[in-house]
Design an enzyme around this catalytic site. Structure first.
Site, short mmCIF file in Angstrom:
data_model
loop_
_atom_site.label_atom_id
_atom_site.label_comp_id
_atom_site.label_asym_id
_atom_site.label_seq_id
_atom_site.Cartn_x
_atom_site.Cartn_y
_atom_site.Cartn_z
N ASP A 470 27.71 46.68 46.83
CA ASP A 470 28.91 47.33 46.94
C ASP A 470 29.95 47.24 45.85
O ASP A 470 29.65 46.14 45.03
CB ASP A 470 29.49 46.91 48.44
CG ASP A 470 30.15 47.94 48.89
OD1 ASP A 470 30.68 48.92 48.52
OD2 ASP A 470 30.45 47.74 50.33
N ASP A 540 30.83 56.12 53.95
CA ASP A 540 31.40 55.30 55.02
C ASP A 540 31.59 55.99 56.15
O ASP A 540 31.94 55.49 57.40
CB ASP A 540 32.53 54.39 54.65
CG ASP A 540 32.31 53.22 53.82
OD1 ASP A 540 31.04 52.92 53.90
OD2 ASP A 540 33.34 52.64 53.30
C1 GLA Z 1 32.34 49.18 52.02
C2 GLA Z 1 30.70 49.91 52.39
C3 GLA Z 1 30.49 49.49 53.83
C4 GLA Z 1 30.68 48.04 54.17
C5 GLA Z 1 31.91 47.32 53.92
C6 GLA Z 1 31.84 45.81 54.07
O1 GLA Z 1 33.32 49.99 52.63
O2 GLA Z 1 30.88 51.16 51.94
O3 GLA Z 1 29.51 49.97 54.32
O4 GLA Z 1 29.52 47.48 53.63
O5 GLA Z 1 32.23 47.91 52.60
O6 GLA Z 1 33.17 45.64 53.72
#
Ligand code: GLA
Length: 731
Positions: A470, A540
């Site tokens: 990420d 997300d």
């Molecule tokens: C980001 C990712 C999510 C999740 C969060 C965790 O927003 O896109 O899928 O992994 O971080 O903090």
């Protein structure tokens, strides 16, 4: 490809007196890109479009430009600033003696057949007066009709040359009208398709955010000639910059009505000084062309990405359950082992432990602490990661884990140990985003740290077979304590090169691990990063209704097999919207299916439905992940309906997805005509993924491919958030 009568490009405006010139052809199965290079003169683009059998007539074509003037009305394939070139150039340098102009001329070229499918062409250009060299690298992919272009600059001047702007490619087209499709967005709303007619002047699509550069817009674009893009007809050009950092795509319609498309690294605050002998290499621009509309563009790019770009592009992806929306930071060992048990019961193949598993002194119980301290949190997970990975394996599943190794929370041991590793702009205050700072990957020590983070995490268990990588912030107030004062503008470029060098090391050591590319959702969806990854987290936003639009756009360029699409709970956590479980599954099944919820919450009928849907997906996924995507009806057209069909390469099988996203009058049915089938084949149609059987009259009937494509189907969906999945198998 159909024969197109209209000659789009430069037959009328080739180059002057090219009788002695070398004609350089970069060709795929169906596409020609033709240049002429006369030693000592500019390199001109003669043609880019449908493959030409005979190109000798270009020698007689007329050119309105005088040689040697670097005229803006010229046809230079890679124009540098200088002479009468008043448009935005592909290249802008300041030479060692301070001269700001450059005049590139053709020197030589060579072509190498790499294998049955790949041919590499390198064209050497040089300034007419200076020892400043530009090599244009083209790779032609025959079967996929993709051409990639990158540029290498070097010089032998006495002193540094400053490169201020260096595009990866520069394409000139000529038509009555140009329609640009680009993809703007934001967090949880990535890749919103926008199509606009280009008018005289410059349209710019760019990012200056350094990291997460694909979230607000994407470098991938389409240009349709003589009218808006159509799905199955018309000339369409597509490009996508394989670069994870700042980019700038310019679409300049000049006073003669020509369109100049230039794309590459964003020159913003990015001047780079090079000593003699040093090389500057641009990222690749991935180009393709179709005279059969946008559909062919998608097939070209999907085939190319699966064969040459994605990691493991020929292997179907596992069904995933990711812990994030089901547990967030709030879990202990029991919560996770219960989730693993439930996931196994659903037939899920990969369990992924998301954020929240690390940090002791600064435990990661929220997004405000722990990033940088990649040791397992002993309080939450006393038996460590190895125990959980083994547990998943003992349940017949694989195990994956989340990391965000480019980042650091101020509340972490790492931030105290290495404040100088944080991207910073002199004495200015650091601006945390999501409570975190960016580590300076232009610094080799940081590159080592990021590599070691990945390496150490993988060393926690031989049973880790998936990593979600990420990156949850941009680069702002940019600067580096590692780079010298006069090298600060290298930061953007060196950051991404640093990132790629880490990816390279990781892939050399861990070729088999599945890696997901995530950046607050789809903030890093580009072919530069995807090369090292198996898939990307599309957004997300897991709300199925929004995912229809997001995935539709992403899948114009990037394959469905790489599009992580997870069924989440209802009401949806991002939007509060409530959608039927079937609708949520149907949308997620168009990509790489996964689930992202607390599986315990699925009870009764829903539990049974989810179990059956996962089982069905495994049956359908070779077609969805490895077949051809045909778009039937867009979610952007405002009619409240949309549909796609995936067809196996041998045309023996297809999966149709159809959605009603609003309430239609009860008398309405949804009429669709399929594409991509074999008209001569007969197909048995079965409605699948139903909640308690099908009442569709066509269910269980046999149709010819011709009927399905010409007469089509009339589907009984019209209620808000109703959907159908049809499985067609050759009889
Ligand atoms: C980001 C990712 C999510 C999740 C969060 C965790 O927003 O896109 O899928 O992994 O971080 O903090």
């Amino acid at each position: 490809m159909k024969i197109n009568k209209k000659l789009t490009i430069f037959a009328m405006i080739g180059s002057a007196l090219v009788a002695n010139a070398a004609q350089i052809k970069v060709e795929t199965g169906d596409v020609s890109l033709i240049m002429d290079g006369e030693p000592g003169s500019a390199l001109n683009l003669l043609y880019f479009g449908e493959k030409l059998a005979n190109t000798s007539e270009f020698a007689y074509a007329w050119h309105i430009t005088q040689p040697d003037t670097q005229d803006e009305y010229g046809r230079e394939l890679y124009p540098a600033y200088g002479g009468r070139f008043f448009l935005n150039p592909a290249l802008k340098l300041t030479h060692a003696d301070g001269v700001m102009t450059t005049q590139l001329v053709y020197r030589s070229h060579e072509q190498k057949v790499i294998d049955d499918n790949l041919t590499e062409t390198v064209v050497h250009l040089q300034d007419k007066l200076y020892d400043a060299r530009v090599d244009l690298h083209f790779v032609a992919y025959k079967d996929e009709d993709v051409i990639t272009q990158s540029v290498v600059f070097s010089h032998g001047e006495k002193g540094d040359v400053t490169v201020e702007n260096i595009a990866s490619s520069y394409i000139t087209l000529k038509a009555a009208d140009y329609y640009l499709t680009h993809f703007h967005g934001t967090w949880a709303r990535e890749m919103q398709l926008t199509e606009e007619r280009l008018t005289p002047g410059v349209k710019v699509v760019e990012s200056k955010k350094g990291v997460r550069t694909a979230q607000s817009d994407n470098s991938a674009f389409l240009v349709s000639l003589d009218g808006p893009t159509r799905e199955y007809s018309g000339e369409v050009y597509a490009g996508a910059l394989a670069w994870t950092g700042n980019y700038k795509m310019q679409f300049e319609v000049d006073e003669a009505g020509l369109l100049h498309i230039s794309g590459g690294i964003n020159p913003f605050a990015s001047a780079i000084s090079l000593a003699a002998g040093e090389e500057f290499v641009t990222p690749e621009m991935v180009l393709t062309y179709s005279n059969e509309g946008r559909s062919e563009i998608t097939h070209n790019l999907h085939d190319w990405a699966r064969r040459y770009n994605l990691a493991h592009g020929d292997e179907v992806r596992p069904v995933v359950l990711n812990s994030w929306e089901g547990a967030y930071f709030d879990f202990d060992e029991k919560v996770i082992t219960d989730m693993i048990d439930d996931a196994a019961a659903f037939g899920v193949e990969m369990f992924v432990l998301d954020d929240g598993w690390f940090g002791n002194e600064f435990p990661r119980n929220g997004d405000n602490a722990g990033l940088g301290d990649w040791q397992v949190n002993k309080k939450k997970l006393p038996h460590g990661i190895g125990y959980l990975a083994d547990y998943a394996v003992s349940k017949g599943m694989k195990f994956g884990i989340w990391i965000e190794p480019e980042m650091v929370n101020p509340d972490s041991k790492l931030a105290r140990r290495h404040p100088e590793w944080i991207v910073q702009s002199g004495k200015r205050d650091l601006l945390p985003m999501r409570n975190q700072h960016l580590l300076d990957l232009s610094n080799p020590e940081v590159q080592d740290f990021v590599f070691e983070t990945f390496d150490n995490v993988l060393k926690m268990s031989p049973n880790i077979s998936y990593v979600k990588w990420d990156a949850n912030r941009h680069a702002d107030n940019v600067g580096s304590t590692y780079l010298a004062a006069d090298e600060q503008s290298r930061f953007w470029y060196d950051y991404i090169r640093g990132l790629y060098s880490v990816y390279e090391r990781i892939r050399a050591k861990y070729p088999d691990v599945l890696i997901q590319l995530c950046s607050s959702g789809g903030g890093r969806v580009d072919f530069g990063a995807l090369k090292y990854h198996d898939e990307f987290w599309a957004s997300d936003n897991t709300n199925a209704l929004d995912r229809l639009c997001i995935q539709y756009s992403e899948n114009i360029f990037f394959p469905a097999m790489a599009t992580a699409a997870h069924v989440s709970t209802s009401p949806n956590h991002q939007t509060g919207m409530m959608l039927p479980l079937k609708f949520r599954f149907d949308v997620a099944m168009m990509g790489r299916l996964g689930m992202e919820l607390q599986p315990k919450q699925l009870v009764g009928d829903e539990r049974e439905f989810a179990f059956n849907a996962v089982k069905l997906y495994k049956e359908l996924r070779p077609v969805i992940q490895l077949g051809d995507l045909y778009r039937i009806d867009s979610p952007y057209d405002g009619d409240g309906y949309c549909s796609d069909v995936y067809v196996s390469k041998d045309r023996s099988e297809a999966v149709v997805f159809a959605f009603s996203t609003t309430y239609h009058n009860r008398t309405q049915s949804y009429d669709i005509k399929l594409h991509g089938l074999d008209p001569a084949k007969n197909y048995l149609l079965r409605e699948v993924n139903t909640t308690g059987g099908s009442w569709y009259p066509g269910n269980g009937k046999v149709y010819s491919g011709e009927f399905l494509m010409k007469a089509g189907l009339s589907l009984p969906i019209g209620g808000a958030f109703t959907s159908m999945v049809l499985h067609l198998t050759e009889q």
